[in-house]
Design an enzyme around this catalytic site. Structure first.
Site, PDB file in Angstrom:
ATOM      1  CB  CYS A 111      -0.915   0.017   1.220  1.00 21.36           C
ATOM      2  SG  CYS A 111      -2.088   1.392   1.189  1.00 21.36           S
ATOM      3  CB  CYS A 115      -2.006   4.113   7.799  1.00 18.77           C
ATOM      4  SG  CYS A 115      -3.196   4.692   6.572  1.00 18.77           S
TER       5      CYS A 115
END
Ligand code: SF4
Length: 367
Positions: A111, A115
């Protein structure tokens, strides 16, 4: 060029048959064979004319991805590592519960969104998954779970996989076209026939893509919120700097106009001393004031050098009670499949990072 028919939803398959000079109903037939019956050999498709079967064998394949490794937890949770080539792997998890069977599906190899609490994000990003690699996870799981669609007894008809959540590796809305095509196949009665209410896309908050999803394929929506104010969310979920909370909340309200459920699920990972205080809970209530929603609190699953710890149980309970006393439905996610590292945020897979994330992270650690 040979086409992998698992890359096509029914309209695209109909267009493929039109090019072959065949009638559109062939698309429905093929969808049923591939997805409903799990058949990948054209020779076994007995209601398709032999000449067409031979033609198909020349121009097309039905090629699901390969499973590299399967693990089964003591609690029945199953995890598959799917080979997506070039040394990369993504993970798919099946979670059986009394009233449902949920498959957690990946959408990207790694990804790109960084985060800070997420082990997938920490690994970096390699590429988007193709449609066949996304829908192939459902195809493979159905096979592995031993579902025989030809068994028409009541028990046999019951769906083993009743729910799909796009919550595995990757940000689904960053791979929009492939994810929506795969969703169309999940919802198609000739394929898996899942209800829109039972298919959930989980996003970290790509606002324009939330609007597109509402217009093109509204399914249940979950948002990885994780912080109740912009200053904190900018750190935990950095995409917030681009699409801050006010814009995200407005997008959620717009989504609900067409959504199959009348609420958004907000996911909130519980990080000790970071986002789990009474003040954070109060800010959260204020933030979602105008968005019909439920909350899913997720105890953090620590991974090496994450820099975060799981909230203490009494703080999770206190946080939950504040939300519940304000009238919200709150679930605290139980950790499933801990013995096989299948819990949320632990889907590591194998990612050959193209973003130099690991190198950057190691430099930050060394500094
Ligand atoms: S939480 Fe989701 S969007 Fe964020 S880095 Fe992890 S996989 Fe990507």
């Amino acid at each position: 060029m040979t086409v992998n028919l698992l890359d096509l939803d029914q309209p695209k398959l109909a267009a493929f048959f039109a090019e072959l000079g065949e009638k559109p109903f062939r698309a429905k037939q093929l969808m049923r064979w591939m997805h409903h019956f799990g058949v990948i050999d054209f020779g076994q498709m007995t209601d398709v004319a032999k000449t067409l079967r031979e033609k198909l064998a020349q121009v097309a394949v039905i090629q699901p991805p390969q499973v590299k490794l399967e693990q089964i937890s003591e609690d029945g949770t199953r995890k598959w590592l799917i080979d997506v080539g070039a040394g990369n792997g993504v993970e798919t998890v099946f979670i059986p519960e009394a009233d449902r069977g949920t498959l957690c599906v990946s959408s990207q190899v790694g990804c790109a969104l960084e985060c800070t609490f997420c082990s997938t994000g920490r690994q970096g990003f390699n590429r988007n998954l193709s449609v066949s690699e996304i829908i192939g996870q459902l195809w493979l799981a159905n096979k592995a779970l031993g579902r025989d669609p030809r068994d028409q007894t009541e028990e046999g008809r019951e769906r083993i996989i009743s729910n799909v959540v796009m919550m595995g590796m990757g940000e689904p809305l960053a791979n929009f076209d492939n994810v929506v095509t795969a969703l169309n196949i999940m919802l198609d009665d000739s394929a898996y026939g899942l209800s829109r209410r039972r298919v959930t896309v989980s996003t970290s908050g790509l606002v324009p893509a939330i609007d597109r999803l509402r217009d093109e394929c509204p399914v249940a929506l979950a948002v990885s919120l994780h912080a109740p104010n912009d200053a904190l969310r900018d750190v935990i979920v950095p995409i917030n700097k681009k699409y801050p909370l006010a814009e995200l909340m407005a997008a959620c309200r717009r989504y609900l106009v067409k959504a199959p459920r009348d609420f958004v699920t907000f996911e909130y990972v519980m990080l000790d001393g970071v986002n789990d205080t009474v003040e954070h809970a109060k800010q959260l209530l204020e933030l979602v004031r105008d968005v019909p929603c439920k909350f899913n609190l997720i105890p953090f699953n620590p991974f090496p050098s994450s820099g975060y710890a799981t909230s203490k149980s009494e703080n999770i309970r206190r946080f939950r009670d504040i939300l519940m006393q304000a009238g919200y439905v709150v679930t605290t996610r139980k950790t499933r499949g801990e013995d096989i590292d299948a819990a949320c945020g632990q889907l590591a897979g194998k990612v050959k990072d193209k973003t130099r994330r690991q190198a950057k992270y190691m430099m930050e650690l060394a500094a």
